[in-house]
Design an enzyme around this catalytic site. Structure first.
Site, PDB file in Angstrom:
ATOM      1  N   ILE A  69      -4.254  -4.247   5.337  1.00  0.00           N
ATOM      2  CA  ILE A  69      -3.064  -5.058   5.130  1.00  0.00           C
ATOM      3  C   ILE A  69      -1.900  -4.223   5.646  1.00  0.00           C
ATOM      4  O   ILE A  69      -1.755  -3.053   5.300  1.00  0.00           O
ATOM      5  CB  ILE A  69      -2.887  -5.450   3.646  1.00  0.00           C
ATOM      6  N   SER A  70      -1.104  -4.818   6.521  1.00  0.00           N
ATOM      7  CA  SER A  70      -0.032  -4.067   7.180  1.00  0.00           C
ATOM      8  C   SER A  70       1.032  -3.627   6.177  1.00  0.00           C
ATOM      9  O   SER A  70       1.224  -4.242   5.122  1.00  0.00           O
ATOM     10  CB  SER A  70       0.628  -4.926   8.261  1.00  0.00           C
TER      11      SER A  70
END
Length: 220
Positions: A69-70
């Site tokens: 997840i960025s």
């Protein structure tokens, strides 16, 4: 609200990141709607249970299957660069846990998201449906092909790095549309690229800043 202190720190970190990169992105500040979406969507519900406390830190987190997840700043700046309106129809490539899709759904009319890993696609659809999102549709397929049946799109965001912009995605970007995509090889230099199509259909692109994303995988 749970994690309120961490959530406020996340917003502060995003604003610091925007200030630090303004000479590259051309953004002195984010659209207030983007920041409100980042405040509203419970990021802690989109990470593995043992990482909930770390969900708000200024970095990417693993979510299984070799995916991440960025970091919050990257989600925010990529969303802002799309310049979404309440009428926008958006294509996302790389659903992951569904966090970016949830942010987009706060700002756009409809989000279509493509995820190539079946387990992630199923889990994201279940999570987002359970949270009440009725303007997100997910399918499991090769992101390089986009979602031609739903094109053209006002905005396209890609959350994995490709060696070059996939031609199918360019074809699906509508007039006046904007695409944000990381370009570069795995474990090598990557650049966040903004691609726009003007009202005459001509494409324009510019590299904005260095990034680090997992590779975009093409089905064979």
């Amino acid at each position: 609200m749970a994690f309120e202190r961490e959530r406020q720190q996340m917003i502060a970190d995003i604003e610091s990141g925007v200030a630090a990169t303004r000479s590259m992105t051309g953004r002195d500040q984010l659209d207030p709607r983007v920041l409100e979406a980042m405040r509203h969507v419970p990021r802690e519900d989109f990470v593995p249970d043992d990482l909930r406390r770390s969900a708000f830190r200024d970095g990417a987190l693993p979510v299984g299957h070799g995916q991440t997840i960025s970091q919050p700043y990257m989600v925010a700046i990529m969303t802002d660069l799309l310049e979404l309106t309440p009428h926008s129809v958006v294509l996302e490539i790389g659903t992951g846990t569904g966090y970016q899709a949830a942010i987009l759904a706060q700002l756009a009319r409809q989000v279509y998201s493509v995820e190539r890993i079946p387990e992630l696609a199923r889990a994201a659809q279940h999570r987002l449906s359970g949270m009440g999102y009725d303007n997100i549709e997910i399918r499991c397929s090769d992101g390089y092909q986009g979602w031609p049946e739903k094109a053209p799109f006002e905005a396209i965001v890609v959350t994995a790095a490709a060696a070059d912009v996939p031609s199918a995605l360019l074809q699906q970007l509508g007039p006046g549309g904007r695409m944000v995509i990381p370009i570069g090889l795995p474990y090598s230099h990557q650049e966040l690229r903004l691609v726009t199509r003007d009202s005459d259909g001509q494409l324009h692109s510019s590299n904005l800043l260095g990034v680090a994303f997992v590779p975009m995988i093409k089905d064979t």
